[in-house]
Design a protein around this motif. Structure first.
Motif, PDB file in Angstrom:
ATOM      1  N   SER A 128       0.843  -1.208   0.000  1.00  0.00           N
ATOM      2  CA  SER A 128       0.000   0.000   0.000  1.00  0.00           C
ATOM      3  C   SER A 128       0.873   1.250   0.000  1.00  0.00           C
ATOM      4  O   SER A 128       0.845   2.056   0.941  1.00  0.00           O
ATOM      5  CB  SER A 128      -0.924   0.005   1.223  1.00  0.00           C
ATOM      6  OG  SER A 128      -1.713  -1.164   1.280  1.00  0.00           O
ATOM      7  N   PRO A 129       1.658   1.440  -1.042  1.00  0.00           N
ATOM      8  CA  PRO A 129       2.612   2.556  -1.036  1.00  0.00           C
ATOM      9  C   PRO A 129       1.949   3.924  -0.919  1.00  0.00           C
ATOM     10  O   PRO A 129       2.462   4.808  -0.218  1.00  0.00           O
ATOM     11  CB  PRO A 129       3.337   2.396  -2.376  1.00  0.00           C
ATOM     12  CG  PRO A 129       2.428   1.585  -3.238  1.00  0.00           C
ATOM     13  CD  PRO A 129       1.724   0.668  -2.301  1.00  0.00           C
ATOM     14  N   SER A 130       0.823   4.102  -1.581  1.00  0.00           N
ATOM     15  CA  SER A 130       0.186   5.423  -1.564  1.00  0.00           C
ATOM     16  C   SER A 130      -0.278   5.826  -0.168  1.00  0.00           C
ATOM     17  O   SER A 130      -0.363   7.016   0.144  1.00  0.00           O
ATOM     18  CB  SER A 130      -0.993   5.446  -2.540  1.00  0.00           C
ATOM     19  OG  SER A 130      -1.971   4.474  -2.176  1.00  0.00           O
ATOM     20  N   SER A 131      -0.566   4.842   0.663  1.00  0.00           N
ATOM     21  CA  SER A 131      -1.001   5.129   2.033  1.00  0.00           C
ATOM     22  C   SER A 131       0.102   5.802   2.840  1.00  0.00           C
ATOM     23  O   SER A 131      -0.165   6.458   3.851  1.00  0.00           O
ATOM     24  CB  SER A 131      -1.439   3.845   2.736  1.00  0.00           C
ATOM     25  OG  SER A 131      -2.484   3.209   2.041  1.00  0.00           O
ATOM     26  N   PHE A 132       1.335   5.635   2.396  1.00  0.00           N
ATOM     27  CA  PHE A 132       2.474   6.171   3.130  1.00  0.00           C
ATOM     28  C   PHE A 132       3.238   7.226   2.320  1.00  0.00           C
ATOM     29  O   PHE A 132       4.355   7.605   2.678  1.00  0.00           O
ATOM     30  CB  PHE A 132       3.407   5.029   3.523  1.00  0.00           C
ATOM     31  CG  PHE A 132       2.704   3.907   4.250  1.00  0.00           C
ATOM     32  CD1 PHE A 132       2.339   4.049   5.581  1.00  0.00           C
ATOM     33  CD2 PHE A 132       2.365   2.730   3.600  1.00  0.00           C
ATOM     34  CE1 PHE A 132       1.675   3.029   6.249  1.00  0.00           C
ATOM     35  CE2 PHE A 132       1.697   1.704   4.257  1.00  0.00           C
ATOM     36  CZ  PHE A 132       1.345   1.852   5.590  1.00  0.00           C
ATOM     37  N   GLY A 133       2.618   7.676   1.207  1.00  0.00           N
ATOM     38  CA  GLY A 133       3.217   8.746   0.434  1.00  0.00           C
ATOM     39  C   GLY A 133       4.183   8.311  -0.647  1.00  0.00           C
ATOM     40  O   GLY A 133       4.881   9.154  -1.233  1.00  0.00           O
ATOM     41  N   PHE A 134       4.235   7.015  -0.944  1.00  0.00           N
ATOM     42  CA  PHE A 134       5.149   6.526  -1.977  1.00  0.00           C
ATOM     43  C   PHE A 134       4.389   6.248  -3.276  1.00  0.00           C
ATOM     44  O   PHE A 134       3.239   5.790  -3.264  1.00  0.00           O
ATOM     45  CB  PHE A 134       5.850   5.245  -1.514  1.00  0.00           C
ATOM     46  CG  PHE A 134       6.754   5.442  -0.326  1.00  0.00           C
ATOM     47  CD1 PHE A 134       8.016   5.996  -0.479  1.00  0.00           C
ATOM     48  CD2 PHE A 134       6.335   5.092   0.946  1.00  0.00           C
ATOM     49  CE1 PHE A 134       8.843   6.191   0.620  1.00  0.00           C
ATOM     50  CE2 PHE A 134       7.150   5.278   2.052  1.00  0.00           C
ATOM     51  CZ  PHE A 134       8.407   5.834   1.896  1.00  0.00           C
ATOM     52  N   SER A 135       5.045   6.522  -4.392  1.00  0.00           N
ATOM     53  CA  SER A 135       4.434   6.235  -5.684  1.00  0.00           C
ATOM     54  C   SER A 135       5.288   5.299  -6.537  1.00  0.00           C
ATOM     55  O   SER A 135       4.773   4.696  -7.486  1.00  0.00           O
ATOM     56  CB  SER A 135       4.200   7.550  -6.454  1.00  0.00           C
ATOM     57  OG  SER A 135       5.430   8.252  -6.652  1.00  0.00           O
ATOM     58  N   VAL A 136       6.580   5.148  -6.198  1.00  0.00           N
ATOM     59  CA  VAL A 136       7.484   4.288  -6.972  1.00  0.00           C
ATOM     60  C   VAL A 136       8.141   3.290  -6.022  1.00  0.00           C
ATOM     61  O   VAL A 136       8.876   3.690  -5.105  1.00  0.00           O
ATOM     62  CB  VAL A 136       8.576   5.109  -7.696  1.00  0.00           C
ATOM     63  CG1 VAL A 136       9.442   4.183  -8.559  1.00  0.00           C
ATOM     64  CG2 VAL A 136       7.958   6.213  -8.536  1.00  0.00           C
ATOM     65  N   THR A 137       7.885   2.005  -6.255  1.00  0.00           N
ATOM     66  CA  THR A 137       8.409   0.974  -5.343  1.00  0.00           C
ATOM     67  C   THR A 137       9.344  -0.019  -6.014  1.00  0.00           C
ATOM     68  O   THR A 137       9.956  -0.838  -5.330  1.00  0.00           O
ATOM     69  CB  THR A 137       7.251   0.180  -4.706  1.00  0.00           C
ATOM     70  OG1 THR A 137       6.533  -0.497  -5.752  1.00  0.00           O
ATOM     71  CG2 THR A 137       6.321   1.091  -3.938  1.00  0.00           C
ATOM     72  N   ASN A 138       9.460   0.027  -7.327  1.00  0.00           N
ATOM     73  CA  ASN A 138      10.227  -1.009  -8.024  1.00  0.00           C
ATOM     74  C   ASN A 138      11.456  -0.478  -8.757  1.00  0.00           C
ATOM     75  O   ASN A 138      12.169  -1.243  -9.398  1.00  0.00           O
ATOM     76  CB  ASN A 138       9.333  -1.738  -9.029  1.00  0.00           C
ATOM     77  CG  ASN A 138       8.861  -0.821 -10.150  1.00  0.00           C
ATOM     78  OD1 ASN A 138       8.566   0.351  -9.913  1.00  0.00           O
ATOM     79  ND2 ASN A 138       8.784  -1.358 -11.359  1.00  0.00           N
ATOM     80  N   VAL A 139      11.709   0.814  -8.671  1.00  0.00           N
ATOM     81  CA  VAL A 139      12.825   1.432  -9.385  1.00  0.00           C
ATOM     82  C   VAL A 139      13.629   2.277  -8.412  1.00  0.00           C
ATOM     83  O   VAL A 139      13.060   2.969  -7.548  1.00  0.00           O
ATOM     84  CB  VAL A 139      12.310   2.324 -10.547  1.00  0.00           C
ATOM     85  CG1 VAL A 139      13.474   3.031 -11.247  1.00  0.00           C
ATOM     86  CG2 VAL A 139      11.519   1.493 -11.543  1.00  0.00           C
ATOM     87  N   GLY A 140      14.941   2.238  -8.551  1.00  0.00           N
ATOM     88  CA  GLY A 140      15.789   3.077  -7.723  1.00  0.00           C
ATOM     89  C   GLY A 140      15.730   4.526  -8.161  1.00  0.00           C
ATOM     90  O   GLY A 140      15.550   4.832  -9.343  1.00  0.00           O
ATOM     91  N   CYS A 141      15.890   5.435  -7.212  1.00  0.00           N
ATOM     92  CA  CYS A 141      15.901   6.863  -7.521  1.00  0.00           C
ATOM     93  C   CYS A 141      17.106   7.218  -8.376  1.00  0.00           C
ATOM     94  O   CYS A 141      17.060   8.142  -9.183  1.00  0.00           O
ATOM     95  CB  CYS A 141      15.912   7.659  -6.222  1.00  0.00           C
ATOM     96  SG  CYS A 141      15.982   9.441  -6.421  1.00  0.00           S
ATOM     97  N   CYS A 142      18.194   6.479  -8.188  1.00  0.00           N
ATOM     98  CA  CYS A 142      19.355   6.612  -9.072  1.00  0.00           C
ATOM     99  C   CYS A 142      19.930   5.224  -9.302  1.00  0.00           C
ATOM    100  O   CYS A 142      19.594   4.272  -8.602  1.00  0.00           O
ATOM    101  CB  CYS A 142      20.402   7.565  -8.498  1.00  0.00           C
ATOM    102  SG  CYS A 142      21.301   6.934  -7.077  1.00  0.00           S
TER     103      CYS A 142
END
Length: 718
Positions: free
Chosen positions: A286-300
Motif C-alpha cells: 500500500s505505497p500510496s497510504s504512506f506517500g510513496f508512488s514508486v516501489t520497483n525502481v531506484g531513484c538513481c
C-alpha cells in the motif's frame, strides 16, 4: 522517556556537555551500539579497499553533512532510532570514534559484510560480523580506561541498546550468487539459515560476555523486492522474486526463535526482534497510504529498474525522492528508512516487534549486576586478542621438553636450554624453549586466538594466570623417576600439584571456588608427556631397571595407570576439555637412528603405550561427568610427507650437538636453512616442524590424527 538509572549517570551528561558546549537533555539510554551492513554503515568502509562505499554524491544529497558513507540520500534507520532515543547527534562510525565520544556509542557496520566471513569478498574489503564484534571489544577496553574499572563499565554497558541488523549479504552476496559462492549447492535454504543462526548466536554471546544486555535484532528485509532482484529475476520488473523472499523468511523465523531461546537461557539479557520484512511489506502493498508512488525502481542507478549498478559518482538522481521507496539498486531512501526506524522504535502493529519494541526495550529493567558479572567482564577483557576472539578463556599445558618454555631455567638440571643457539628465531631470544623458535604450545595458543604465548609456571603471576599456565618441564615424565639422571625435573605429578596452586590463586582472583570452577570448566588442557618415560627410563638401562623388570606391554600398562590418576586429579581441579597427546616415533630421532630393525623395534615398544590412550579417553569420558577428553595421535601426524611443508632434511639435526646429551652446543652456529630441517637437535623439532604438528593437532588432516575429534572441535563444544 528517561530511566532513573541514566539520570544518575553523571559522566554521560558531563561528556555530552563538553562535546556540544551546553547541557542538553539526556538520551533515554546512555549509548547505542550498532552492528550491520550497508543498510546502516555510516562511513566505516570509506577508508578500506572496497567497491562497497558511498562517500560521494549523489549519496548524502539530503544529509546535512553531505556524503558520509551512508548508502542513502539521507538518514539510515539507525539515525532515525538514535533521534527517537534522544541523542543530539548521530552515533559515530568506529573508524572515526575517539576518546569520550565512544561513551555515546559506536557504529561498527560495514557495507558488504555478512555473518559469514567469506560473504561479500568479491567486493573487496569489509568488516564481517566477527570483525565488528572484535572492534567492539576494543571499545570496551577503552570504556574501562575512561570509567576507571570493570564494575562501572559492566553497569554502564548493561543500560545501552545494541542494534544488530545483519544477514542480507549472506543471501545477496553469497547464497544467491552461485558464480562466486558454492553455498547454494552445499545447503538447502533451511540448512543455510541454521548455519547462519548458529554463527549469529555465537557472536551475540560474545557481545553478551562483553557487557551487552539489551539487543534489538533486525530481521532481513524483502531482498526479492529490491530493484536489483527485480532487474535480474522478475519478468515484469514489478513482481517480487519469491524464492529469494522465501529464503529470507526462513532466516527471519529462526532469528525470532533465537530471541526466545536467548531470553530464556541468558541471565539478565533482554532481546527483541524487529520484523523489517513485515514493515517493508506494508510499504510495498500500500505505497500510496504512506506517500510513496514508486516501489520497483531506484531513484538513481543504472540499467533496468535502475537496479543493475548502484548510483554512479556525480549522477543526477530523481527529484521526487520522498516518493521513492528505493534510493539505489539495494538501499531504501531516507523516507523509507524514516518509516522503518519509527516503527522499530514504536510499533504500529503487533507484528512489527517481538516481544516488544525498542521504546520498551530501553525501559526494560536489568537486575543490578552482581560481582560475578564484574569478574566475568574482567576475565573476558583479559582474554582480548587482536583480530580473533579467543575460543577458550584459558589453556593449560602439561608436558616435557616439547612443551617447556622456561620452567627448567630455574631448576638444577642439565635439561635446560636458556642459551644460544636455542631461540635464535624466537623474538625474545633464548627463553628455555627446546627449539630454534616457537614450540607446539605457542602455535596451539595462536590457533586458539591468544595474542601472546602462555607463560611458564615459574614466572606466571597475577591476572595473567586467568589466561592459562605452561607447566612443561624438560626431562619430565609420567613416572616420578623418569629423567632423574638429568637432575631436577618436574614429573606429571609435580606439574599437577603446581596446577593446584594456580587453581587456588584463580579462586582468590575470582572471589570464590564456584566462579573459579566455572572459569576452569571452560578452559582447554593439553597434556603431551610420556616420551621421557621411554627415552630417559625404559630405554636407558644404565640408569633405570624398568626394561629388566617389565615387558613393554607391562610397562605401558603401568604408565597408563599412573597417567589416569593424574588426569583424574586434573578433573577434580575443574578440567573438562582435555587433549592427550600420544608419544611420537622415538626410534626415528637422530639420537637413536641406527639400523631399520632398531628403529622399528623401538617404535613398536612406544605403540604399546599409544594404543592404550584411546581406550583411556573412552573410559574417562564414560565415567567422569562432563568430561570431554580426546587423543592426539602424534605418531600418525609425524608420519606425514615432510616435503609438503618444505622440509628436506629429516635424519640429522640443524645444530651442532653434544654427543653426551644430544642438545645443541652453546654458542655454536646452527644451519642456515632451518626451515628445511625437521630436527633442531637430536630430540626436538624445529619451529617449522612444530608448526606443522600443532596445525594437525588443532585441525586434523586425517581421521587418524585425533580421536574422537580434534582440538578445534573440542573447544567448540558446550
Amino acid at each position: 522517556m528517561e530511566s532513573s538509572g541514566v539520570k544518575r549517570w553523571i559522566v554521560a551528561a558531563v561528556v555530552l556537555s563538553l562535546l556540544h558546549g551546553s547541557v542538553l537533555a539526556e538520551p533515554q539510554v546512555p549509548c547505542l551500539f550498532i552492528f550491520g551492513d550497508s543498510l546502516v554503515d555510516n562511513g566505516n568502509n570509506n577508508n578500506i579497499q572496497s567497491l562497497a562505499k558511498a562517500n560521494y554524491l549523489p549519496y548524502g544529497i539530503d544529509f546535512p553533512n553531505g556524503p558520509t558513507g551512508r548508502f542513502s540520500n539521507g538518514k539510515t534507520t539507525v539515525d532515525v532510532v538514535a533521534e527517537l532515543l534522544g541523542f543530539d547527534d548521530y552515533i559515530p562510525p568506529y573508524s572515526a570514534a575517539r576518546g569520550q565520544q565512544i561513551l555515546r556509542g559506536v557504529n561498527y557496520a560495514s557495507a558488504a559484510a555478512g555473518i559469514r566471513s567469506e560473504t561479500g569478498r568479491q567486493l573487496g574489503g569489509r568488516i564481517d560480523f566477527t570483525g565488528q564484534v572484535n572492534n567492539y571489544r576494543n571499545t570496551v577496553q577503552q570504556v574501562v580506561n575512561i570509567l576507571g574499572n570493570e564494575s562501572s563499565t559492566a553497569n554502564y554497558l548493561s543500560k545501552c541498546i545494541y542494534s544488530v541488523g545483519i544477514g542480507s549479504n549472506d543471501y545477496l552476496n553469497n547464497y544467491f550468487m552461485p558464480l562466486y559462492y558454492s553455498s547454494s549447492r552445499q545447503y538447502t535454504p533451511e540448512q543455510y539459515a541454521n548455519l547462519l543462526i548458529q554463527q549469529y548466536s555465537q557472536q551475540l554471546k560474545n557481545l553478551y560476555n562483553y557487557g551487552a544486555r539489551k539487543f534489538a535484532l533486525i530481521g532481513i528485509g524483502q531482498i526479492g523486492c529490491s530493484p536489483n532482484a527485480l532487474a535480474q529475476n522478475s519478468p515484469d520488473g514489478r513482481t517480487c522474486v519469491k524464492r529469494i523472499n522465501d529464503a529470507n523468511q526462513i532466516f527471519n523465523t529462526k532469528l525470532r526463535g533465537l530471541v526466545d531461546s536467548l531470553n530464556r537461557n541468558t541471565p539478565n539479557a533482554k532481546l527483541i526482534y524487529i520484523d523489517a520484512y513485515g514493515i517493508f511489506q506494508d510499504l510495498i502493498q500500500s505505497p500510496s497510504s504512506f506517500g510513496f508512488s514508486v516501489t520497483n525502481v531506484g531513484c538513481c542507478g543504472v540499467g533496468r529498474n535502475n537496479g543493475q549498478i548502484t548510483c554512479l559518482p556525480g549522477q543526477r538522481p530523481c527529484r521526487n525522492r520522498n516518493q521513492y521507496l528505493f534510493w539505489d539498486a539495494f538501499h531504501p531512501t531516507e523516507a523509507a528508512n524514516t518509516f522503518v526506524g519509527r516503527r522499530s522504535y514504536r510499533a504500529q502493529k503487533a507484528s512489527d516487534a517481538y516481544p516488544y519494541d525498542i521504546s520498551r526495550l530501553m525501559e526494560a529493567k536489568i537486575t543490578k549486576l552482581s560481582i560475578f558479572y564484574y569478574y566475568m567482564l574482567l576475565v573476558y577483557l583479559i582474554t582480548k586478542c587482536d583480530g580473533k576472539i579467543q575460543q577458550v578463556p584459558c589453556v593449560f599445558f602439561f608436558g616435557d621438553s616439547l612443551t617447556d618454555n622456561g620452567n627448567n631455567n630455574f631448576l638444577a638440571t642439565v635439561a635446560k636450554v636458556n642459551h644460544t643457539p636455542y631461540g635464535i628465531d624466537f623474538p625474545a631470544g633464548p627463553t628455555g624453549r627446546f627449539s630454534n623458535g616457537k614450540n607446539i604450545p605457542d602455535f596451539l595458543a595462536k590457533s586458539l586466538g591468544f595474542e601472546k604465548a602462555i607463560p611458564p609456571f615459574a614466572i606466571a603471576k597475577g591476572t595473567k594466570i586467568l589466561k592459562g599456565v605452561n607447566y612443561g618441564s624438560g626431562g619430565g615424565g609420567i613416572l616420578d623417576e623418569s629423567g632423574s639422571q638429568l637432575g631436577d625435573v618436574m614429573s606429571m605429578k609435580k606439574q599437577v600439584i603446581n596446577h593446584g596452586k594456580t587453581v587456588a590463586d584463580i579462586t582468590l582472583l575470582l572471589g570464590n571456588s564456584a566462579r573459579a570452577r566455572d572459569h576452569l570448566n571452560k578452559c582447554l588442557y593439553v597434556s603431551n608427556i610420556g616420551s621421557n618415560d621411554y627415552i630417559n627410563n625404559y630405554l636407558s638401562p644404565k640408569y633405570h631397571l624398568s626394561s629388566t623388570l617389565y615387558t613393554p606391554q607391562k610397562f605401558a600398562t603401568i604408565l597408563t595407570n599412573h597417567y589416569r590418576r593424574q588426569i583424574r586429579r586434573l578433573y577434580k581441579y575443574g578440567a573438562r576439555k582435555v587433549a592427550i597427546h600420544g608419544v611420537g616415533s622415538i626410534g626415528s630421532l637422530p639420537q637413536f637412528r641406527s639400523t631399520k630393525e632398531f628403529i622399528d623395534s623401538t617404535n613398536r615398544i612406544i605403540q604399546h603405550f599409544n594404543h592404550r590412550l584411546p581406550p583411556l579417553v573412552d573410559a574417562l569420558n564414560a565415567r567422569l561427568r562432563g568430561a570431554q577428553f580426546i587423543f592426539i595421535n602424534t605418531t600418525n601426524i609425524g608420519q606425514g610427507d615432510p616435503s609438503t611443508i618444505g622440509i628436506k632434511v629429516v635424519d640429522v639435526p640443524c645444530c651442532v650437538v653434544s654427543k653426551q646429551i644430544g642438545l645443541c652446543d652453546a654458542g655454536k652456529k646452527p644451519c642456515n636453512n632451518r626451515n628445511e630441517y625437521y630436527f633442531w637437535d637430536n630430540f626436538h623439532p624445529t619451529e617449522a616442524a612444530n608448526q606443522a604438528m600443532a596445525a594437525r593437532s588443532y585441525a586434523a588432516a586425517s581421521p587418524a590424527d585425533a580421536y574422537p575429534t580434534d582440538i578445534r572441535n573440542l573447544v567448540r563444544r558446550n
